[in-house]
Design a protein around this motif. Structure first.
Motif, short mmCIF file in Angstrom:
data_model
loop_
_atom_site.label_atom_id
_atom_site.label_comp_id
_atom_site.label_asym_id
_atom_site.label_seq_id
_atom_site.Cartn_x
_atom_site.Cartn_y
_atom_site.Cartn_z
N ALA A 1 85.55 66.98 142.51
CA ALA A 1 85.55 66.11 143.85
C ALA A 1 86.05 64.63 143.62
O ALA A 1 86.60 64.06 144.83
CB ALA A 1 83.87 65.88 143.89
N LEU A 2 86.10 64.18 142.70
CA LEU A 2 86.76 62.93 142.61
C LEU A 2 88.38 62.81 142.80
O LEU A 2 88.87 62.07 143.48
CB LEU A 2 86.61 62.04 141.12
CG LEU A 2 84.99 61.64 141.00
CD1 LEU A 2 85.02 60.99 139.42
CD2 LEU A 2 84.61 60.62 141.82
N TYR A 3 89.01 63.86 142.27
CA TYR A 3 90.26 64.10 142.57
C TYR A 3 90.70 64.44 144.05
O TYR A 3 91.74 63.51 144.74
CB TYR A 3 90.81 65.28 141.72
CG TYR A 3 91.68 64.87 140.34
CD1 TYR A 3 92.93 64.66 140.52
CD2 TYR A 3 90.92 64.77 139.31
CE1 TYR A 3 93.57 64.16 139.25
CE2 TYR A 3 91.65 64.47 138.08
CZ TYR A 3 92.98 64.07 137.95
OH TYR A 3 93.56 63.57 136.99
N THR A 4 89.93 65.24 144.62
CA THR A 4 90.08 65.41 146.09
C THR A 4 89.79 64.04 146.93
O THR A 4 90.48 63.95 147.67
CB THR A 4 89.01 66.63 146.44
OG1 THR A 4 88.98 67.74 145.76
CG2 THR A 4 89.40 67.02 147.91
N ALA A 5 88.73 63.48 146.57
CA ALA A 5 88.43 62.06 147.14
C ALA A 5 89.70 61.33 147.10
O ALA A 5 90.01 60.29 147.95
CB ALA A 5 87.02 61.57 146.71
N PHE A 6 90.23 61.10 145.78
CA PHE A 6 91.39 60.39 145.58
C PHE A 6 92.60 60.84 146.18
O PHE A 6 93.41 59.82 147.05
CB PHE A 6 91.64 60.24 144.13
CG PHE A 6 92.72 59.24 143.58
CD1 PHE A 6 92.71 57.88 143.59
CD2 PHE A 6 94.22 59.67 143.24
CE1 PHE A 6 93.42 56.98 143.20
CE2 PHE A 6 94.93 59.15 143.16
CZ PHE A 6 94.87 57.55 142.89
N ARG B 1 91.98 60.41 149.89
CA ARG B 1 91.26 58.85 150.56
C ARG B 1 90.19 58.90 151.24
O ARG B 1 89.88 58.54 152.24
CB ARG B 1 92.56 58.14 151.17
CG ARG B 1 93.71 57.71 150.43
CD ARG B 1 93.90 56.61 149.56
NE ARG B 1 95.03 56.34 149.12
CZ ARG B 1 95.21 56.60 147.54
NH1 ARG B 1 94.56 56.98 146.77
NH2 ARG B 1 96.51 56.37 147.33
N SER B 2 89.12 59.97 150.83
CA SER B 2 87.85 60.23 151.70
C SER B 2 86.60 59.90 150.77
O SER B 2 86.68 60.41 149.50
CB SER B 2 88.09 61.53 151.98
OG SER B 2 86.62 61.82 152.36
N ILE B 3 85.88 58.83 151.06
CA ILE B 3 84.66 58.63 150.15
C ILE B 3 83.70 59.77 150.40
O ILE B 3 82.91 59.98 149.71
CB ILE B 3 84.10 57.35 151.01
CG1 ILE B 3 82.78 56.88 149.88
CG2 ILE B 3 83.36 57.49 152.30
CD1 ILE B 3 83.55 56.31 148.75
N VAL B 4 83.82 60.63 151.57
CA VAL B 4 82.82 61.77 151.73
C VAL B 4 83.15 62.74 150.40
O VAL B 4 82.03 63.25 149.99
CB VAL B 4 83.20 62.56 152.92
CG1 VAL B 4 82.18 63.74 153.13
CG2 VAL B 4 82.93 61.73 154.18
N TRP B 5 84.24 62.90 150.05
CA TRP B 5 84.35 63.82 148.85
C TRP B 5 83.90 63.16 147.55
O TRP B 5 83.63 63.85 146.72
CB TRP B 5 85.96 64.07 148.62
CG TRP B 5 86.44 65.14 149.56
CD1 TRP B 5 86.83 65.10 150.86
CD2 TRP B 5 86.38 66.75 149.44
NE1 TRP B 5 87.02 66.32 151.33
CE2 TRP B 5 86.83 67.22 150.53
CE3 TRP B 5 85.65 67.34 148.39
CZ2 TRP B 5 86.79 68.74 150.59
CZ3 TRP B 5 85.65 68.73 148.50
CH2 TRP B 5 86.25 69.32 149.62
N ALA B 6 83.87 61.84 147.61
CA ALA B 6 83.50 61.14 146.12
C ALA B 6 81.98 61.38 146.29
O ALA B 6 81.37 61.47 145.07
CB ALA B 6 83.63 59.57 146.39
#
Lengths: 163, 92
Positions: free
Chosen positions: A35-40, A43-48
């Motif tokens: 999830a953190l990698y995808t968010a990074f 650039r999406s806080i939703v994935w974080a």
């Protein structure tokens, strides 16, 4: 009777449930990192936010493993408990040492293979990749002996009664 | 309950369960007497754990029996059969 292993309505005296806790610990970590990698990347806080279930799953599994292994972690262990604990630490050492060697070998060989064969091999980047690797290594190092105990101990129900 | 098998490669049988029942002892009481965890008594009774020589001697001293009366590498015959097995009534 290990009443302490009745956690949130789940009976961790049963080996099947303890095995689920082992899987949950490491699966939770993988979900967290994914999830953190995808968010990074996106650039999406939703994935974080998606990292929260992973964190909860990992934390819960980790806590259950600690509870299960608690009697094996004191100075009051008898000969059977000491034997089980030693076996668990020995197996964990074998796994961790093996994984470490494979990883170090990969780090050493991958750039050369990439240069010679032209393969597009993944190499961890400082900061971005090493932090999850180091934290994963820490997680495995701390929890693996407990996970071995939780995984291999039989159901406590029939042998655990002090009566 | 009479015989407990440890595993197929290293079999050790014991009469801990029978002796404990005869003396009306709980696992906790026997464990306290032998200086182990009560779970260990359960594992021994079920045949999932081979005790050390020291623990076997402690059990022997506690029950006041020779070690071979409590532990054996061969399955134990039931006590009733050992006591009365040879006195079968003859017919005719």
């Amino acid at each position: 009777m290990r009443e302490d292993l009745l956690i949130a309505g789940i009976d961790f005296r049963r080996r099947t449930n303890r095995r689920f806790a082992c899987v949950a610990t490491y699966l939770g970590y993988i979900l967290l990192i994914a999830a953190l990698y995808t968010a990074f990347e996106l650039r999406s806080i939703v994935w974080a936010l998606g990292a929260i279930p992973g964190l909860l799953l990992m934390g819960y599994g980790w806590w259950v493993l600690n509870q299960v292994a608690a009697p094996y972690s004191t100075d009051q262990t008898d000969e059977r408990q000491t034997q089980v604990r030693n076996q668990a630490f020995f197996r964990a050492y074998q796994v961790i040492a093996g994984l470490s060697l494979i990883f170090l070998f990969y780090l050493d060989e991958a750039p050369q293979l990439a240069a010679k064969k032209g393969w597009d091999l993944w190499l961890p980047q400082p900061g971005q990749d090493f932090q999850p690797i180091i934290f994963g290594y820490l997680l495995v190092t701390i929890t693996l002996p407990h996970a071995f105990i939780a995984w291999q101990d039989p159901d406590y129900l029939d042998v655990d009664s002090p009566a | 309950m009479t015989n407990s098998k440890v595993n197929s490669t290293n079999s050790l049988f014991n009469r801990i369960g029978v002796l404990r029942a005869e003396r009306h002892l709980s696992r906790q009481e026997l464990a306290d007497a032998l200086g182990v965890n009560y779970q260990t008594i359960g594992y021994m009774e079920r045949g999932d754990y081979n005790p050390s020589l020291e623990l076997a001697f402690r059990a022997s001293e506690f029950f006041g029996l020779p070690i071979e009366a409590i532990f054996s590498r061969q399955p134990f015959r039931p006590l009733s059969e050992q006591l009365y097995g040879s006195n079968k009534p003859t017919q005719g």
